[in-house]
Design a protein around this motif. Structure first.
Motif, mmCIF file in Angstrom:
data_model
loop_
_atom_site.group_PDB
_atom_site.id
_atom_site.type_symbol
_atom_site.label_atom_id
_atom_site.label_comp_id
_atom_site.label_asym_id
_atom_site.label_seq_id
_atom_site.Cartn_x
_atom_site.Cartn_y
_atom_site.Cartn_z
ATOM 1 N N TYR A 168 0.818 -1.215 0.000
ATOM 2 C CA TYR A 168 0.000 0.000 0.000
ATOM 3 C C TYR A 168 0.850 1.264 0.000
ATOM 4 O O TYR A 168 0.471 2.279 -0.586
ATOM 5 N N ASN A 169 1.982 1.225 0.655
ATOM 6 C CA ASN A 169 2.880 2.366 0.648
ATOM 7 C C ASN A 169 3.374 2.656 -0.774
ATOM 8 O O ASN A 169 3.396 3.807 -1.211
ATOM 9 N N LYS A 170 3.734 1.605 -1.495
ATOM 10 C CA LYS A 170 4.178 1.771 -2.885
ATOM 11 C C LYS A 170 3.040 2.270 -3.756
ATOM 12 O O LYS A 170 3.242 3.118 -4.627
ATOM 13 N N LYS A 171 1.844 1.765 -3.521
ATOM 14 C CA LYS A 171 0.680 2.187 -4.296
ATOM 15 C C LYS A 171 0.403 3.684 -4.083
ATOM 16 O O LYS A 171 0.123 4.410 -5.035
ATOM 17 N N VAL A 172 0.493 4.139 -2.844
ATOM 18 C CA VAL A 172 0.279 5.561 -2.540
ATOM 19 C C VAL A 172 1.357 6.404 -3.216
ATOM 20 O O VAL A 172 1.063 7.465 -3.773
ATOM 21 N N GLU A 173 2.602 5.946 -3.189
ATOM 22 C CA GLU A 173 3.678 6.678 -3.858
ATOM 23 C C GLU A 173 3.410 6.798 -5.351
ATOM 24 O O GLU A 173 3.605 7.868 -5.940
ATOM 25 N N MET A 174 2.957 5.708 -5.974
ATOM 26 C CA MET A 174 2.664 5.725 -7.412
ATOM 27 C C MET A 174 1.508 6.677 -7.721
ATOM 28 O O MET A 174 1.557 7.421 -8.705
ATOM 29 N N LEU A 175 0.472 6.667 -6.881
ATOM 30 C CA LEU A 175 -0.638 7.593 -7.079
ATOM 31 C C LEU A 175 -0.199 9.046 -6.924
ATOM 32 O O LEU A 175 -0.647 9.917 -7.664
ATOM 33 N N ALA A 176 0.683 9.305 -5.984
ATOM 34 C CA ALA A 176 1.183 10.666 -5.782
ATOM 35 C C ALA A 176 1.965 11.140 -6.999
ATOM 36 O O ALA A 176 1.810 12.287 -7.440
ATOM 37 N N VAL A 177 2.789 10.271 -7.559
ATOM 38 C CA VAL A 177 3.550 10.635 -8.756
ATOM 39 C C VAL A 177 2.601 10.878 -9.923
ATOM 40 O O VAL A 177 2.763 11.840 -10.690
ATOM 41 N N GLU A 178 1.592 10.018 -10.055
ATOM 42 C CA GLU A 178 0.610 10.192 -11.128
ATOM 43 C C GLU A 178 -0.159 11.509 -10.962
ATOM 44 O O GLU A 178 -0.365 12.245 -11.931
ATOM 45 N N MET A 179 -0.575 11.806 -9.731
ATOM 46 C CA MET A 179 -1.290 13.064 -9.478
ATOM 47 C C MET A 179 -0.401 14.263 -9.782
ATOM 48 O O MET A 179 -0.855 15.259 -10.338
ATOM 49 N N GLU A 180 0.855 14.158 -9.445
ATOM 50 C CA GLU A 180 1.791 15.250 -9.706
ATOM 51 C C GLU A 180 1.937 15.487 -11.208
ATOM 52 O O GLU A 180 1.925 16.637 -11.666
ATOM 53 N N SER A 181 2.035 14.416 -11.978
ATOM 54 C CA SER A 181 2.178 14.589 -13.428
ATOM 55 C C SER A 181 0.891 15.132 -14.049
ATOM 56 O O SER A 181 0.941 15.962 -14.962
ATOM 57 N N VAL A 182 -0.277 14.712 -13.548
ATOM 58 C CA VAL A 182 -1.545 15.245 -14.051
ATOM 59 C C VAL A 182 -1.655 16.734 -13.729
ATOM 60 O O VAL A 182 -2.046 17.532 -14.581
ATOM 61 N N CYS A 183 -1.304 17.125 -12.522
ATOM 62 C CA CYS A 183 -1.340 18.541 -12.131
ATOM 63 C C CYS A 183 -0.350 19.355 -12.958
ATOM 64 O O CYS A 183 -0.660 20.476 -13.383
ATOM 65 N N ASP A 184 0.827 18.797 -13.191
ATOM 66 C CA ASP A 184 1.829 19.480 -13.994
ATOM 67 C C ASP A 184 1.304 19.712 -15.418
ATOM 68 O O ASP A 184 1.431 20.811 -15.964
ATOM 69 N N GLU A 185 0.711 18.694 -16.007
ATOM 70 C CA GLU A 185 0.146 18.821 -17.355
ATOM 71 C C GLU A 185 -0.984 19.852 -17.373
ATOM 72 O O GLU A 185 -1.080 20.671 -18.299
ATOM 73 N N PHE A 186 -1.838 19.829 -16.364
ATOM 74 C CA PHE A 186 -2.933 20.806 -16.270
ATOM 75 C C PHE A 186 -2.389 22.228 -16.217
ATOM 76 O O PHE A 186 -2.856 23.114 -16.923
ATOM 77 N N LEU A 187 -1.383 22.455 -15.375
ATOM 78 C CA LEU A 187 -0.801 23.789 -15.253
ATOM 79 C C LEU A 187 -0.124 24.228 -16.546
ATOM 80 O O LEU A 187 -0.208 25.400 -16.936
ATOM 81 N N ARG A 188 0.529 23.316 -17.235
ATOM 82 C CA ARG A 188 1.148 23.648 -18.518
ATOM 83 C C ARG A 188 0.090 24.098 -19.530
ATOM 84 O O ARG A 188 0.290 25.069 -20.255
ATOM 85 N N ARG A 189 -1.006 23.369 -19.575
ATOM 86 C CA ARG A 189 -2.085 23.734 -20.506
ATOM 87 C C ARG A 189 -2.680 25.092 -20.148
ATOM 88 O O ARG A 189 -2.955 25.897 -21.036
ATOM 89 N N GLN A 190 -2.889 25.327 -18.863
ATOM 90 C CA GLN A 190 -3.445 26.606 -18.437
ATOM 91 C C GLN A 190 -2.499 27.751 -18.793
ATOM 92 O O GLN A 190 -2.925 28.795 -19.268
ATOM 93 N N TYR A 191 -1.227 27.535 -18.576
ATOM 94 C CA TYR A 191 -0.242 28.565 -18.897
ATOM 95 C C TYR A 191 -0.213 28.815 -20.408
ATOM 96 O O TYR A 191 -0.141 29.946 -20.853
ATOM 97 N N HIS A 192 -0.255 27.726 -21.172
ATOM 98 C CA HIS A 192 -0.232 27.847 -22.632
ATOM 99 C C HIS A 192 -1.471 28.610 -23.126
ATOM 100 O O HIS A 192 -1.357 29.495 -23.978
ATOM 101 N N GLU A 193 -2.655 28.278 -22.608
ATOM 102 C CA GLU A 193 -3.886 28.968 -23.014
ATOM 103 C C GLU A 193 -3.841 30.440 -22.616
ATOM 104 O O GLU A 193 -4.270 31.306 -23.372
ATOM 105 N N GLN A 194 -3.321 30.718 -21.444
ATOM 106 C CA GLN A 194 -3.219 32.110 -20.991
ATOM 107 C C GLN A 194 -2.268 32.885 -21.905
ATOM 108 O O GLN A 194 -2.535 34.034 -22.267
ATOM 109 N N SER A 195 -1.181 32.261 -22.310
ATOM 110 C CA SER A 195 -0.240 32.917 -23.226
ATOM 111 C C SER A 195 -0.891 33.202 -24.566
ATOM 112 O O SER A 195 -0.688 34.272 -25.156
ATOM 113 N N LEU A 196 -1.704 32.250 -25.051
ATOM 114 C CA LEU A 196 -2.395 32.456 -26.324
ATOM 115 C C LEU A 196 -3.390 33.605 -26.235
ATOM 116 O O LEU A 196 -3.498 34.415 -27.160
ATOM 117 N N HIS A 197 -4.125 33.697 -25.127
ATOM 118 C CA HIS A 197 -5.079 34.774 -24.932
ATOM 119 C C HIS A 197 -4.375 36.134 -24.867
ATOM 120 O O HIS A 197 -4.859 37.125 -25.414
#
Length: 102
Positions: free
Chosen positions: A68-97
């Motif tokens: 379970y500890n490994k599973k939580v670590e994997m979920l945290a890494v996955e959440m971090e990459s999803v948040c990173d991608e979301f922020l990149r898209r938001q920044y890119h859209e803001q730059s386009l606007h």
């Protein structure tokens, strides 16, 4: 959290049982002397049973905790990459606007 506590406590409970078995062993030897092998065997058996009980609780708990500890670590890494991608898209859209406004 509960598994972590069980993993930490189970070997200690086995150790307490081992010490209890030794107390019983030497207490029995003190009363009957060294001539009674049955008392010695009973005491050693008690020691081994308590030690085995502690290990039988600790080993599966440790396996589950690590899983379970490994599973939580994997979920945290996955959440971090999803948040990173979301922020990149938001920044890119803001730059386009901003570029469109100019």
């Amino acid at each position: 959290m509960v598994l972590e506590i069980v993993v930490g406590i189970a070997p200690l409970l086995g150790l307490v049982g081992t010490i209890y078995g030794m107390i019983e062993l030497f207490g029995g030897l003190g009363q009957s002397g060294l001539g009674d092998n049955a008392v010695l065997a009973r005491g050693i058996s008690l020691i081994l049973r308590f030690t085995m009980a502690g290990l039988l609780i600790a080993i599966p708990s440790l396996i589950a905790w690590n899983y379970y500890n490994k599973k939580v670590e994997m979920l945290a890494v996955e959440m971090e990459s999803v948040c990173d991608e979301f922020l990149r898209r938001q920044y890119h859209e803001q730059s386009l606007h901003e570029q469109a406004r100019r």
